[in-house]
Enzyme design. Structure first.
Site, short mmCIF file in Angstrom:
data_model
loop_
_atom_site.label_atom_id
_atom_site.label_comp_id
_atom_site.label_asym_id
_atom_site.label_seq_id
_atom_site.Cartn_x
_atom_site.Cartn_y
_atom_site.Cartn_z
CG HIS A 103 -1.38 -1.26 1.29
ND1 HIS A 103 -2.90 -1.35 0.64
CD2 HIS A 103 -1.57 -2.83 2.53
CE1 HIS A 103 -3.50 -2.50 0.98
NE2 HIS A 103 -2.97 -2.80 1.78
CG ASP A 151 -20.28 1.62 -6.74
OD1 ASP A 151 -19.44 1.25 -6.08
OD2 ASP A 151 -19.59 1.57 -8.42
CG ASP A 161 -4.59 -1.02 4.94
OD1 ASP A 161 -3.44 -1.26 6.06
OD2 ASP A 161 -4.60 -2.74 5.05
NE ARG A 186 -6.99 10.13 14.97
CZ ARG A 186 -6.73 9.25 16.24
NH1 ARG A 186 -6.28 8.18 16.42
NH2 ARG A 186 -7.82 9.67 17.43
#
Length: 371
Positions: free
Chosen positions: A93, A195, A267, A276
């Site tokens: 990531h 979406d 991630d 966070r």
């Protein structure tokens, strides 16, 4: 090839990158496998099982010193001194983690990331099994933190006879989002999915019928649905890139008191403005009167299941890399897309774009010049 498997040290990370069965197959193929003592313990895979499979047991330093290092999670700062010019295969990531990107460049590591191995159809074969698990866990974790005892609204996902279930809003209808949605539907929640892709929404509507309401994603529709939600699951993914912010701080501060937001995209930097990273030991924090759950290794909560699912997917690629990483990348375009860093340069376009001051490969430098 010499293959090392370190123990994961991220908070409450219970997965391991290689099972004893995988170790046996590699040893039988002529490779030397060294597993850090205790690496599989949290997934109930014993040192004895690895030894019986023909693997050697050793220290973290020894595991990291092998030609090919297999991990589950990205190296954390305590592991940066162990990085070197070998091959690392794990979740990275990197587009949301500049310190790690810089450390890999400095160490001249050949770093391949599970999350950017991508097939021709755009699917992510190594991220998918973890996205399935993370999506299902997102609804379970969110439902748990809705309990009054956890500081939530005191709303049961399933409701009760004569009482409606919790309103669950899932943002993103991909692998993680669709699994979070299915979990919510299965538990009897009042479920909504948002979406951009109307064909994806149509497929989810066909799957779940009138048990799900589908909404086309716009800033206004997201705000409207989030403000009415008890639980919001953020599952927006752009492969290899930082996640877009879809829920603002202002919106969160106006949500129902005791509502919960779960960020599956943490991630990749998170898809809520207030996100966070948190840990399994300290998973939530409060913003306004809402709780945010942003655990960066959610599948670590189910290490036995997650290890089996992950290693089933990664093992064919591990076998190929063990025969020689350069040949493996040349033979498999999907695996070649997993290469993020090599020989002191960034090789993945999204990482180079995110951190333009890091040295990049010649091809990416030329692309920067064109831009």
């Amino acid at each position: 090839m010499r293959i090392g498997v370190p123990k994961e040290i991220k908070n409450r990370e219970t997965r391991v990158a290689l099972t004893p069965e995988g170790a046996r197959r590699l040893v039988e193929a002529g490779h030397d496998v060294l597993v850090q003592s205790g690496a599989g313990a949290a997934a109930f895979l014993t040192d004895a099982a690895y030894a019986d499979a023909g693997a050697r047991l050793g220290s973290a330093e020894e595991a990291w010193a092998q030609d090919l290092v297999l991990k589950v999670k990205e190296p954390v700062p305590d592991e940066f001194p162990l990085l070197r010019d070998n091959v690392l295969f794990t979740f990275l990531h990197l587009a949301a983690n500049e310190p790690l990107a810089a450390a890999l460049v400095e160490a001249r590591t050949t770093a391949l990331s599970y999350d950017t191995v991508q097939l021709a159809d755009g699917s992510l074969p190594l991220l998918t099994p973890m996205s399935v698990i993370a999506g299902r866990l997102a609804t379970l974790a969110g439902g748990y933190h809705l309990l009054s005892s956890q500081g939530g609204r005191g709303v049961l996902l399933s409701g009760a006879p004569g009482v409606a279930g919790a309103r669950v809003v899932v943002i993103g209808g991909g692998i993680a989002g669709s699994n979070a949605l299915a979990q919510a539907v299965g538990m009897g929640a009042d479920a909504v999915v948002i979406d951009l892709d109307e064909s994806r929404l149509a497929a989810l509507a066909a799957q779940h019928g009138d048990r799900v309401r589908t909404v086309v994603s716009t800033p206004d529709s997201i705000e409207q649905e989030v403000l009415q939600a008890d639980l919001v699951v953020g599952a927006v993914l752009v492969p290899g890139r930082p996640a877009p912010t879809v829920v603002s701080h202002d919106t969160v501060t106006r949500m129902r008191p005791g509502s919960v937001l779960v960020d599956v995209a943490i991630d990749q930097g998170g898809c809520f403005e207030d996100s966070r990273p948190t840990t399994h030991d300290d998973p939530v924090y409060r913003v306004g009167e809402s709780l945010l759950y942003c655990v960066a290794n959610m599948p670590g909560a189910v290490g036995a299941t997650a290890t089996a699912a992950l290693t089933h997917a990664t093992f064919p690629y591990v076998e190929a890399l063990a025969r020689g990483w350069e040949r493996a990348l040349s033979a498999d375009p999907a695996l070649s897309r997993g290469l993020n860093v090599d020989a002191g340069t960034v090789r993945y376009p999204a990482v180079a774009q995110a951190f333009p001051h890091l040295p990049a490969s010649r091809a990416l430098q030329d692309a920067r010049a064109v831009d």
